[in-house]
Write a protein that holds these residues in place. Structure first.
Motif, mmCIF file in Angstrom:
data_model
loop_
_atom_site.group_PDB
_atom_site.id
_atom_site.type_symbol
_atom_site.label_atom_id
_atom_site.label_comp_id
_atom_site.label_asym_id
_atom_site.label_seq_id
_atom_site.Cartn_x
_atom_site.Cartn_y
_atom_site.Cartn_z
ATOM 1 N N ASP A 1 0.807 -1.225 0.000
ATOM 2 C CA ASP A 1 0.000 0.000 0.000
ATOM 3 C C ASP A 1 0.841 1.277 0.000
ATOM 4 O OD1 ASP A 1 -2.401 -1.472 -0.029
ATOM 5 O OD2 ASP A 1 -2.296 -1.703 2.140
ATOM 6 N N ASP A 2 2.167 1.167 -0.134
ATOM 7 C CA ASP A 2 3.033 2.335 -0.292
ATOM 8 C C ASP A 2 3.207 2.622 -1.774
ATOM 9 O OD1 ASP A 2 3.478 2.671 2.393
ATOM 10 O OD2 ASP A 2 5.515 1.873 2.377
ATOM 11 N N GLU A 3 3.586 3.857 -2.084
ATOM 12 C CA GLU A 3 3.946 4.185 -3.460
ATOM 13 C C GLU A 3 5.137 5.128 -3.452
ATOM 14 O OE1 GLU A 3 1.058 7.771 -4.918
ATOM 15 O OE2 GLU A 3 0.222 5.763 -4.981
ATOM 16 N N ILE A 4 5.916 5.031 -4.517
ATOM 17 C CA ILE A 4 7.106 5.863 -4.685
ATOM 18 C C ILE A 4 7.115 6.394 -6.110
ATOM 19 C CG2 ILE A 4 8.545 4.757 -2.925
ATOM 20 C CD1 ILE A 4 9.787 3.044 -5.160
ATOM 21 N N LEU A 5 7.915 7.398 -6.338
ATOM 22 C CA LEU A 5 8.080 7.954 -7.674
ATOM 23 C C LEU A 5 9.484 7.615 -8.166
ATOM 24 C CD1 LEU A 5 6.578 9.699 -9.762
ATOM 25 C CD2 LEU A 5 7.726 11.670 -8.774
ATOM 26 N N ILE A 6 9.554 6.959 -9.312
ATOM 27 C CA ILE A 6 10.823 6.643 -9.959
ATOM 28 C C ILE A 6 10.747 7.222 -11.359
ATOM 29 C CG2 ILE A 6 12.342 4.833 -10.825
ATOM 30 C CD1 ILE A 6 11.468 3.087 -8.495
ATOM 31 N N ASP A 7 11.613 8.186 -11.605
ATOM 32 C CA ASP A 7 11.580 8.946 -12.847
ATOM 33 C C ASP A 7 10.185 9.567 -12.945
ATOM 34 O OD1 ASP A 7 12.891 9.982 -15.089
ATOM 35 O OD2 ASP A 7 12.181 8.365 -16.375
ATOM 36 N N ALA A 8 9.445 9.338 -13.999
ATOM 37 C CA ALA A 8 8.102 9.911 -14.142
ATOM 38 C C ALA A 8 7.026 8.864 -13.886
ATOM 39 C CB ALA A 8 7.946 10.500 -15.533
ATOM 40 N N HIS A 9 7.363 7.795 -13.165
ATOM 41 C CA HIS A 9 6.433 6.692 -12.934
ATOM 42 C C HIS A 9 6.121 6.543 -11.452
ATOM 43 C CE1 HIS A 9 8.166 5.842 -16.851
ATOM 44 N NE2 HIS A 9 7.081 5.125 -17.096
ATOM 45 N N THR A 10 4.846 6.395 -11.148
ATOM 46 C CA THR A 10 4.429 6.047 -9.802
ATOM 47 C C THR A 10 4.490 4.532 -9.688
ATOM 48 O OG1 THR A 10 2.966 7.951 -9.674
ATOM 49 C CG2 THR A 10 2.544 6.155 -8.131
ATOM 50 N N VAL A 11 5.143 4.054 -8.640
ATOM 51 C CA VAL A 11 5.277 2.614 -8.410
ATOM 52 C C VAL A 11 4.641 2.319 -7.071
ATOM 53 C CG1 VAL A 11 6.873 0.684 -8.174
ATOM 54 C CG2 VAL A 11 7.466 2.601 -9.670
ATOM 55 N N ARG A 12 3.739 1.336 -7.053
ATOM 56 C CA ARG A 12 3.123 0.952 -5.786
ATOM 57 C C ARG A 12 3.085 -0.558 -5.659
ATOM 58 N NH1 ARG A 12 -0.974 2.922 -8.708
ATOM 59 N NH2 ARG A 12 -0.771 4.984 -7.807
ATOM 60 N N LEU A 13 3.058 -0.984 -4.412
ATOM 61 C CA LEU A 13 2.970 -2.412 -4.104
ATOM 62 C C LEU A 13 1.608 -2.671 -3.486
ATOM 63 C CD1 LEU A 13 4.240 -5.224 -3.823
ATOM 64 C CD2 LEU A 13 5.231 -4.456 -1.653
ATOM 65 N N THR A 14 0.838 -3.556 -4.113
ATOM 66 C CA THR A 14 -0.442 -3.966 -3.555
ATOM 67 C C THR A 14 -0.243 -5.327 -2.897
ATOM 68 O OG1 THR A 14 -1.232 -5.165 -5.507
ATOM 69 C CG2 THR A 14 -1.614 -2.782 -5.465
ATOM 70 N N ASP A 15 -1.315 -5.903 -2.430
ATOM 71 C CA ASP A 15 -1.223 -7.243 -1.834
ATOM 72 C C ASP A 15 -0.825 -8.304 -2.855
ATOM 73 O OD1 ASP A 15 -1.922 -6.363 0.694
ATOM 74 O OD2 ASP A 15 -4.056 -6.696 0.365
ATOM 75 N N LYS A 16 -1.094 -8.041 -4.141
ATOM 76 C CA LYS A 16 -0.885 -9.070 -5.149
ATOM 77 C C LYS A 16 0.214 -8.774 -6.157
ATOM 78 C CE LYS A 16 -5.581 -10.499 -4.768
ATOM 79 N NZ LYS A 16 -6.331 -11.648 -5.059
ATOM 80 N N PHE A 17 0.516 -7.496 -6.405
ATOM 81 C CA PHE A 17 1.494 -7.210 -7.437
ATOM 82 C C PHE A 17 2.045 -5.799 -7.316
ATOM 83 C CE2 PHE A 17 -2.781 -6.648 -9.112
ATOM 84 C CZ PHE A 17 -2.758 -5.369 -9.629
ATOM 85 N N TYR A 18 3.049 -5.524 -8.148
ATOM 86 C CA TYR A 18 3.626 -4.195 -8.272
ATOM 87 C C TYR A 18 2.922 -3.488 -9.431
ATOM 88 C CZ TYR A 18 7.494 -5.660 -5.313
ATOM 89 O OH TYR A 18 8.243 -6.102 -4.259
ATOM 90 N N GLU A 19 2.570 -2.226 -9.239
ATOM 91 C CA GLU A 19 1.958 -1.429 -10.293
ATOM 92 C C GLU A 19 2.918 -0.307 -10.687
ATOM 93 O OE1 GLU A 19 -2.551 -0.550 -10.117
ATOM 94 O OE2 GLU A 19 -1.818 -0.561 -8.040
ATOM 95 N N VAL A 20 3.006 -0.045 -11.980
ATOM 96 C CA VAL A 20 3.791 1.073 -12.497
ATOM 97 C C VAL A 20 2.853 1.867 -13.392
ATOM 98 C CG1 VAL A 20 5.755 1.760 -13.913
ATOM 99 C CG2 VAL A 20 5.925 -0.270 -12.457
ATOM 100 N N GLU A 21 2.766 3.187 -13.121
ATOM 101 C CA GLU A 21 1.884 3.984 -13.960
ATOM 102 C C GLU A 21 2.377 5.422 -14.095
ATOM 103 O OE1 GLU A 21 -2.067 5.156 -12.586
ATOM 104 O OE2 GLU A 21 -1.524 4.361 -10.624
ATOM 105 N N ASN A 22 1.966 6.016 -15.193
ATOM 106 C CA ASN A 22 2.100 7.446 -15.442
ATOM 107 C C ASN A 22 0.966 7.804 -16.392
ATOM 108 O OD1 ASN A 22 2.952 6.753 -18.024
ATOM 109 N ND2 ASN A 22 5.054 7.392 -17.734
#
Length: 72
Positions: free
Chosen positions: A27-48
């Protein structure tokens, strides 16, 4: 010629991107370059604004992000 990520040679644990993924908690998220990265209970999400992808594991997520950063 393919771009090579030096951390794939010297070790992923020294890569700042990999270190950020290691520290990510559910349930945390971080910013890497121009992408938001978050970890859910099931997977990693990358979005912009252009992409929203899910990865089942940290390595897959890392490889995607690394590929973006190495090619830019």
């Amino acid at each position: 010629m393919d771009n090579i990520n030096i951390y794939e040679i010297i070790g992923l644990h020294d890569d700042p991107v990999y270190q950020k993924l290691e520290q990510l908690q559910p349930d945390d998220e971080i910013l890497i370059d121009a992408h938001t990265v978050r970890l859910t209970d099931k997977f990693y999400e990358v979005e912009n604004d252009d992409v929203h992808l899910g990865f089942k594991d940290k390595i897959g997520c890392y490889q995607f992000l690394s590929g973006l950063l190495v090619s830019s």
